[in-house]
Enzyme design. Structure first.
Site, mmCIF file in Angstrom:
data_model
loop_
_atom_site.group_PDB
_atom_site.id
_atom_site.type_symbol
_atom_site.label_atom_id
_atom_site.label_comp_id
_atom_site.label_asym_id
_atom_site.label_seq_id
_atom_site.Cartn_x
_atom_site.Cartn_y
_atom_site.Cartn_z
ATOM 1 N N TYR A 16 44.002 66.627 -25.987
ATOM 2 C CA TYR A 16 44.161 67.409 -24.672
ATOM 3 C C TYR A 16 43.188 66.557 -23.707
ATOM 4 C CZ TYR A 16 43.612 70.583 -21.057
ATOM 5 O OH TYR A 16 43.522 71.195 -20.035
ATOM 6 N N ILE A 34 32.580 85.320 -33.392
ATOM 7 C CA ILE A 34 31.897 84.181 -32.968
ATOM 8 C C ILE A 34 31.959 82.895 -33.725
ATOM 9 C CG2 ILE A 34 29.438 83.714 -32.375
ATOM 10 C CD1 ILE A 34 28.802 86.626 -31.822
ATOM 11 N N ARG A 57 33.834 76.282 -34.833
ATOM 12 C CA ARG A 57 35.278 75.777 -34.684
ATOM 13 C C ARG A 57 35.094 74.409 -34.593
ATOM 14 N NH1 ARG A 57 38.452 78.247 -29.690
ATOM 15 N NH2 ARG A 57 36.907 76.952 -28.555
#
Ligand code: UFG
Length: 329
Positions: A141, A207, A282
């Site tokens: 992106y 989280i 992540r």
């Protein structure tokens, strides 16, 4: 002045359309509704269903409406999805923007405000991040948006097309009118996910990582109210319409908040003690992203007035309460 807003039915685009109207501009929304919502566009705004890849149609619309400048949001914008399906991002974002620029060049529209992202910086070497910081995206992106910035610079050099590229940090919040807000499918952003959990639509908030080198171990981001972003687009547009030269600006509040701090504020403001689950990091998340927005403050007099966390969460919460199913109801 008639302004073509590609992606004007999306989250940030629709807030800019609202601000354009307030500032006396006439927005013409151009959207293919792949992710945007017709209901996000006011009834008195001209809405054209069209794709930025369709150069012939885009040219026709620019001529029909006597377009003076373009604000370009239309893009795919999910970081995770961009890693799984890069082709979509190079096709929709890079190739789509090239077609749009070609349409503009062929009809002689030579001013564009472009929706860029802090993702162009990747993992920053220093914070706050200035526009001179190294650009080294860590996801497709961010690469796609940086490639478009490169195209804009080359179109300026060769064809005198002037642009302002606005690198957003974490856009959040909703319009004070409560008529428009954030409605993504799937939703991946922290504040909407938190508020949907407070509403009981989701079971818990995750989280992603509690072992980052930050005060409480969770990631720190710079949240900027979508209405402050909208005002910056008007200033950028006015700069170009006055004959200003091309610019790149960061848009952030210059204030970092951790995931834990956001959760704490949201619990307080919603008065709901929703469940929170600590999970693994992540992939691809930098520990800290905080903007320096000094350049646009100095040069265009921009001042983020609504980006305190109470206003961000307060407006978003009002939007979700009034529209629990987003634009569906
Ligand atoms: N997070 C969680 N749990 C969630 C969702 C997010 O802990 O369920 C964390 C993330 O790990 C991150 C922070 O909350 O640390 C903010 O995450 P968002 O997904 O809301 O936003 P990002 O910072 O990942 O992404 C934003 C923009 C992107 C842009 C990027 C620039 O949404 O468009 O900043 O790095 F590319």
């Amino acid at each position: 002045m008639n302004i073509l807003v590609t992606g004007g039915a999306g989250y940030i685009g629709s807030h800019v359309v609202e601000e354009l109207q307030k500032s006396g501009f006439i927005p013409i929304v151009y959207d293919n509704f792949s992710t945007g919502h017709a209901a996000a566009v006011p009834e008195d705004v001209q809405l054209v269903e069209g794709d930025i890849h369709n150069t012939v149609f885009a040219k026709h619309i620019m001529e029909q409406f006597g377009i003076d400048a373009v604000i370009h949001f239309a893009a795919s914008s999910l970081v995770g999805e961009s890693m799984e399906n890069p082709a979509n991002y190079y096709f929709n974002n890079v190739e789509g923007s090239l077609h749009l620029l070609e349409a503009m060049r062929e009809v002689g529209v030579d001013k564009i405000v472009f929706s860029s992202t802090a993702a162009v910086y990747g993992e920053p070497e220093n914070v706050p991040i200035t526009e001179n910081s190294k650009v080294q995206p860590t996801n497709v992106y961010g690469h796609s948006k940086l490639m478009i910035e490169r195209m804009l610079a080359d179109y300026d050099m060769a064809y005198d097309m002037h642009y302002v590229a606005l690198r957003y940090f974490n856009a959040a919040g909703a319009s004070f009118s409560c008529d428009i807000g954030e409605d993504h499918s799937p939703e991946t952003h922290l504040i909407p996910l938190i508020l949907k959990t407070a509403q009981g639509v989701r079971k818990h908030v995750s989280i992603f990582g509690t072992d980052y080198p930050t005060n409480d171990g969770t990631c720190v981001r710079d949240y900027i109210h979508v209405c402050d972003l909208a005002v910056a687009h008007i200033l950028a547009l006015e700069h170009l319409l006055k004959g200003g030269t091309s610019r790149v600006y960061n848009l952030g509040s210059e204030n970092g908040l951790s995931v834990q701090e956001i959760i704490k504020s949201a619990k307080k403001m919603t008065n709901v003690d929703f469940p929170v689950v600590e999970e693994q990091r992540r992939p691809g998340d930098p520990a800290v992203l905080i903007a320096s927005s000094d350049k646009i403050r100095q040069e265009l007099g921009w001042m983020p007035a609504q980006s305190n966390i109470e206003t961000i969460i307060g407006t978003a919460w009002r939007w979700y309460q009034a529209h629990p199913r987003g634009y569906e109801n």
